[in-house]
Design a protein around this motif. Structure first.
Motif, PDB file in Angstrom:
ATOM      1  N   LEU A   1       0.835  -1.203   0.000  1.00  0.00           N
ATOM      2  CA  LEU A   1       0.000   0.000   0.000  1.00  0.00           C
ATOM      3  C   LEU A   1       0.869   1.251   0.000  1.00  0.00           C
ATOM      4  O   LEU A   1       0.398   2.338  -0.326  1.00  0.00           O
ATOM      5  CB  LEU A   1      -0.937   0.001   1.213  1.00  0.00           C
TER       6      LEU A   1
ATOM      7  N   PRO B   1       3.157   3.726  -1.597  1.00  0.00           N
ATOM      8  CA  PRO B   1       3.449   4.007  -3.011  1.00  0.00           C
ATOM      9  C   PRO B   1       4.921   3.818  -3.374  1.00  0.00           C
ATOM     10  O   PRO B   1       5.235   3.356  -4.468  1.00  0.00           O
ATOM     11  CB  PRO B   1       3.025   5.462  -3.180  1.00  0.00           C
TER      12      PRO B   1
ATOM     13  N   ARG C   1       5.741   0.105  -3.535  1.00  0.00           N
ATOM     14  CA  ARG C   1       5.066  -0.472  -4.685  1.00  0.00           C
ATOM     15  C   ARG C   1       5.776  -0.090  -5.986  1.00  0.00           C
ATOM     16  O   ARG C   1       5.986  -0.920  -6.863  1.00  0.00           O
ATOM     17  CB  ARG C   1       3.609  -0.014  -4.712  1.00  0.00           C
TER      18      ARG C   1
ATOM     19  N   PHE D   1       7.315  -2.830  -8.506  1.00  0.00           N
ATOM     20  CA  PHE D   1       6.731  -3.007  -9.844  1.00  0.00           C
ATOM     21  C   PHE D   1       7.554  -2.330 -10.944  1.00  0.00           C
ATOM     22  O   PHE D   1       7.056  -2.119 -12.041  1.00  0.00           O
ATOM     23  CB  PHE D   1       5.297  -2.491  -9.883  1.00  0.00           C
TER      24      PHE D   1
ATOM     25  N   ASN E   1      -6.739   4.223   0.638  1.00  0.00           N
ATOM     26  CA  ASN E   1      -5.487   3.508   0.850  1.00  0.00           C
ATOM     27  C   ASN E   1      -5.635   2.006   0.606  1.00  0.00           C
ATOM     28  O   ASN E   1      -5.345   1.189   1.473  1.00  0.00           O
ATOM     29  CB  ASN E   1      -4.971   3.780   2.268  1.00  0.00           C
ATOM     30  N   SER E   2      -6.080   1.659  -0.570  1.00  0.00           N
ATOM     31  CA  SER E   2      -6.297   0.247  -0.865  1.00  0.00           C
ATOM     32  C   SER E   2      -5.857  -0.083  -2.281  1.00  0.00           C
ATOM     33  O   SER E   2      -5.799   0.796  -3.138  1.00  0.00           O
ATOM     34  CB  SER E   2      -7.782  -0.102  -0.706  1.00  0.00           C
ATOM     35  N   LEU E   3      -5.555  -1.349  -2.470  1.00  0.00           N
ATOM     36  CA  LEU E   3      -5.266  -1.865  -3.809  1.00  0.00           C
ATOM     37  C   LEU E   3      -6.440  -2.730  -4.228  1.00  0.00           C
ATOM     38  O   LEU E   3      -6.867  -3.611  -3.487  1.00  0.00           O
ATOM     39  CB  LEU E   3      -3.985  -2.698  -3.796  1.00  0.00           C
TER      40      LEU E   3
ATOM     41  N   PRO F   1      -2.544  -3.879  -9.660  1.00  0.00           N
ATOM     42  CA  PRO F   1      -3.920  -3.478  -9.337  1.00  0.00           C
ATOM     43  C   PRO F   1      -3.987  -1.967  -9.149  1.00  0.00           C
ATOM     44  O   PRO F   1      -2.952  -1.328  -8.953  1.00  0.00           O
ATOM     45  CB  PRO F   1      -4.191  -4.183  -8.009  1.00  0.00           C
ATOM     46  N   HIS F   2      -5.166  -1.406  -9.232  1.00  0.00           N
ATOM     47  CA  HIS F   2      -5.228   0.051  -9.064  1.00  0.00           C
ATOM     48  C   HIS F   2      -5.179   0.426  -7.584  1.00  0.00           C
ATOM     49  O   HIS F   2      -5.532  -0.368  -6.715  1.00  0.00           O
ATOM     50  CB  HIS F   2      -6.428   0.648  -9.792  1.00  0.00           C
ATOM     51  N   PHE F   3      -4.741   1.646  -7.348  1.00  0.00           N
ATOM     52  CA  PHE F   3      -4.535   2.104  -5.977  1.00  0.00           C
ATOM     53  C   PHE F   3      -5.400   3.320  -5.713  1.00  0.00           C
ATOM     54  O   PHE F   3      -5.449   4.245  -6.509  1.00  0.00           O
ATOM     55  CB  PHE F   3      -3.057   2.459  -5.781  1.00  0.00           C
ATOM     56  N   VAL F   4      -6.104   3.279  -4.585  1.00  0.00           N
ATOM     57  CA  VAL F   4      -6.835   4.473  -4.156  1.00  0.00           C
ATOM     58  C   VAL F   4      -6.154   4.976  -2.889  1.00  0.00           C
ATOM     59  O   VAL F   4      -5.936   4.232  -1.946  1.00  0.00           O
ATOM     60  CB  VAL F   4      -8.334   4.187  -3.897  1.00  0.00           C
ATOM     61  N   ALA F   5      -5.781   6.231  -2.899  1.00  0.00           N
ATOM     62  CA  ALA F   5      -4.963   6.780  -1.816  1.00  0.00           C
ATOM     63  C   ALA F   5      -5.817   7.260  -0.651  1.00  0.00           C
ATOM     64  O   ALA F   5      -7.053   7.235  -0.699  1.00  0.00           O
ATOM     65  CB  ALA F   5      -4.106   7.913  -2.366  1.00  0.00           C
ATOM     66  N   GLU F   6      -5.128   7.689   0.376  1.00  0.00           N
ATOM     67  CA  GLU F   6      -5.738   8.133   1.633  1.00  0.00           C
ATOM     68  C   GLU F   6      -6.834   9.174   1.410  1.00  0.00           C
ATOM     69  O   GLU F   6      -7.895   9.120   2.010  1.00  0.00           O
ATOM     70  CB  GLU F   6      -4.622   8.726   2.506  1.00  0.00           C
TER      71      GLU F   6
END
Lengths: 375, 397
Positions: free
Chosen positions: A263, A265, A268, A272, A296-298, B284-289
């Motif tokens: 999580l 950045p 990651r 990657f 804050n999720s993938l 995978p896509h990331f959604v931030a805080e």
């Protein structure tokens, strides 16, 4: 690195990973929303230009076979070389488990003999890293070593403790980077150079060593073979340091930690930097509903999120329905967190359905729900 | 070559000029749609799901992207020993050779390709529409009615009927009259551009048509009227599900928005009829805080730090913190910088929208467009209905 072939040694079941590996090899363990552990190893090999890869399977290799298929996602579905799936040859004496890498390699000597590359890179698929092996190969050639081992400075901080998966090996190096001693299976290792189970040598040398090992019933590559040969001065073994992201996946906790670290950045982006290939599932993009909240999720394709998702890793086809809350959790493929359910610090394996209530685990000890369970 | 009962020919050579800057460098069938697809994925997936395993794709306009995308046809299971997908550009023969002059001429020039498979039927498709259709059902209807030609039709609202090819039919569904864009339509059954012909008959009509220098060599303008004139049996095959011509900026935008309604006006989540695409190799896509997401579709490789509402993001799109994207379509690998506001717009691939830019408008405003592979300088403004390639502003000053 066209003149290098790859061999991936997949592990047997490991009880410290509990239900996660009940019906799959560690290499088939799902990770970071859409991958399986073996993807990192295979992609690293392919990104290095390796075109011939054998994957040694042990018991419970069904999901791994299904995942790898013809190898086309890794561009290993070629006419010459490509992907070779090497299942155990079960006989009365052999139940499908190998007694270590040497045993496994011995059972697949014919594949090693048949291959044409001059060098062979053997990787035990117990840990996570994504790299290319070109620098390792160059160093191996330039140093004139017989065998090269990739190592990393131990990052376990004693958290992992005694492993039941495999006996770890640590290297002592001289000033020129050659290995002077190997310590295997110690609970309090004297050296900090953790051998990553990445071994490079000439194919003919490997064939010779494996044959020797079988003749003297040796099982562990590091302890039984390399260590005595170093001490007798028969082999020049070199250590090559890997400084990138590396994690051992040996307990549910370390599995959980590693996923959560993605999580970040920065972590990651580093991980990657080289593309990681995996089986394509032709999922629709993820859909967020009108009232969805996600931070804050993938999240993988195929997810439908109508509830709240926080600090979590969602695999393909996961549903988080209205009013549901998913916090600090890993939710694997096709699992369903239904309306108003709350989960925190949990790992839901594939196709788990949580129909009602709350499920709150501990960060240090996440609750693990096995594959296909409905609660 | 193994004989095939029915093969498909997909007309993918059109420019799609009404899509403006979007189709300047790529053919219309290669335009991204729905987060991870391209328009051509729909007819190709329909073929794969209908069991049609020979598809000739006729290309002419800006074919590079399309050729690269189709490749071996592996994503659609069309990399076969007996059959597969074949890209068919115009070619030279001896000292002559020519471009495809019209839809019928494009097929006619590829007669040798078709004859390899000795088919009874040829399915003609176009790469312009978003729909899921079982061509095999249409073929069954074609065989059962003993038609010479079957044309898929779909009822459209009466007010837009004058912009379509309209079929007038009798009560059995036999086509009595075909009118191209009639001012006063007698029916609201629009041709979907999906035809099944008996091959030998079609070949004869194309030969005759080719000999006529006055002809436009077009199915709608020439071949079909000629068949009707000869009293051939042309049947309408009625299709009631979702079908959209994405030929304009507005309809392309609208069709993307149709994926976001509840339940979706166009459902991609159909396990039995998957749409296949060439998948990008991305995490995978990331959604931030601080990300805010509502009623949107987001795919692999995206990184969302800002706010995304009622929008479709393609692979590898990055929305920076403080950026707002509403009712918009953002194509692959585009970056929306902090403070930018994108509303009711389509933004092309590999484009960078600078900080504080304003693209599009609100309410019912016309859709704004930013082209692919451009950089929009900070604080630029693209008004509703405007098309920008990033240079426009300086030029006009």
């Amino acid at each position: 690195m066209k003149d290098v072939m790859g061999v991936v040694y997949t592990t047997k079941n490991d009880f410290s990973l509990r239900e996660l590996t009940a019906s799959r090899a560690v290499s088939a363990l799902p990770a970071i929303s859409r991958y399986r552990m073996i993807d990192f190893t295979l992609s690293s090999m392919v990104n290095s230009g390796i075109r011939n890869v054998g994957v040694i399977m042990q018991t419970n290799y069904h999901s791994l076979m299904d995942h790898l298929g013809s190898g086309k996602e890794w561009d290993l579905h070629t006419r010459n070389d490509g992907l070779f799936i090497l299942p155990p040859f079960t006989t009365k004496e052999n139940t499908g488990n190998y007694n270590g890498t040497l045993d496994a390699l011995h059972s697949n000597l014919s594949y090693l003999r048949r291959s044409r590359q001059e060098y062979v890179l053997i990787i035990g698929n117990y840990s996570v890293f994504n790299t290319t092996f070109n620098d390792l190969f160059r160093d191996h050639i330039n140093s004139g070593a017989d065998v090269s081992l990739m190592y990393t400075k131990d990052n376990s901080d004693g958290r992992i403790g005694r492993s039941v998966l495999t006996e770890h090996s640590y290297l002592q190096l001289d000033g020129d980077g050659f290995v002077t001693d190997i310590e295997t299976g110690s609970e309090t290792p004297a050296y900090e150079n953790f051998s990553m189970n990445v071994v490079l040598m000439k194919r003919q040398l490997l064939i010779h060593l494996v044959d020797q090992a079988a003749a003297h019933s040796m099982h562990d590559l590091h302890r039984d073979l390399l260590s005595p040969f170093i001490h007798q001065g028969l082999l020049k073994v070199r250590g090559f340091e890997f400084t990138g992201y590396h994690r051992r996946i040996e307990t549910v906790e370390s599995y959980y930690q590693f996923n959560m670290e993605m999580l970040n950045p920065k972590t990651r982006a580093e991980f990657f930097r080289n593309p990681i290939y995996t089986k394509v599932r032709d999922e629709v993009p993820a859909k967020y509903g009108v009232d969805a909240v996600a931070v804050n999720s993938l999240v993988a394709d195929g997810c439908i999120i109508e509830g709240k998702v926080e600090n979590s890793i969602l695999f393909r086809g996961v549903r988080v329905r209205k009013g549901a809350v998913v916090r600090n959790s890993i939710i694997m493929q096709n699992s369903d967190v239904q309306e108003n359910v709350e989960v925190e610090n949990v790992i839901l394996d594939k196709s788990v359905t949580i129909r009602a209530g709350r499920l709150i685990g501990q960060k240090k000890y996440p609750i693990l729900i096995g594959k296909g369970v409905t609660l | 070559m193994q004989k095939k009962r029915c093969i498909a020919m997909l007309l993918a050579g059109g420019q799609g000029s009404r899509l403006g800057l979007l189709t300047k460098k790529v053919a219309k069938p290669a335009i991204p749609f729905g987060g991870k697809y391209r328009i051509i994925d729909f007819p190709l997936s329909n073929c794969a799901n209908s069991g049609i395993d020979v598809v000739g794709v006729l290309t002419q306009y800006q074919p590079l992207e399309l050729n690269r995308y189709i490749g071996s046809g592996q994503p659609w299971d069309l990399d076969l020993t007996n059959g597969g997908v074949f890209v068919l550009p115009p070619y030279m023969t001896g000292k002559s050779g020519e471009w495809y002059r019209g839809t019928a001429n494009a097929i006619y020039q590829n007669t040798p390709f078709i004859e390899q498979y000795d088919p009874e039927y040829v399915l003609i498709l176009s790469g312009d529409h978003i729909y899921k259709m079982d061509y095999n059902k249409m073929l069954t209807a074609h065989i059962e009615t003993k038609a010479d030609c079957t044309i898929a039709v779909r009822p459209v609202p009466w007010e837009v009927a004058p912009s379509f090819g309209i079929m007038n039919t009798d009560e059995e569904g036999r086509i009595t009259e075909f009118e191209e864009k009639p001012a006063n339509p007698k029916s609201n059954l629009a041709s979907m551009g999906v035809y099944i012909f008996n091959w030998k008959l079609l070949r004869a009509y194309m030969e005759a048509d080719d000999a006529n220098p006055e002809s436009h060599n077009d199915f709608g303008k020439n071949i079909i009227p000629a068949m009707l004139g000869d009293g051939r049996k042309l049947m309408a095959y009625s299709f009631e599900d979702y079908w959209k011509d994405v030929g304009t900026i507005h309809s392309l935008w609208e069709s993307n928005m149709d994926l976001l309604t509840t339940p979706p006006a166009f459902n991609l989540y159909d396990e039995a009829w998957r749409i296949y695409a060439r998948n990008p190799i991305m995490p995978p896509h990331f959604v931030a805080e601080k990300a805010v997401l509502s009623n949107s579709m987001i795919t692999e490789g995206c990184e969302v730090y800002g706010t995304v509402k009622e929008s479709v993001l393609f692979a590898g799109v990055r929305i920076e913190e403080g950026a707002l994207v509403e009712e918009s379509v953002i194509m692959p690998n585009t970056v929306i910088r902090s403070g930018a506001v994108i509303s009711r717009a389509i933004v092309g691939e590999n484009t960078e929208i600078g900080e504080g830019c304003r693209v599009g408008g609100t309410g019912e405003s016309e859709i704004a467009l930013v082209a692919s592979n451009v950089t929009l300088a900070a604080n630029s403004v693209v008004a509703p209905g405007e098309q920008s390639d990033g240079r426009k502003e300086e030029d006009s000053k």
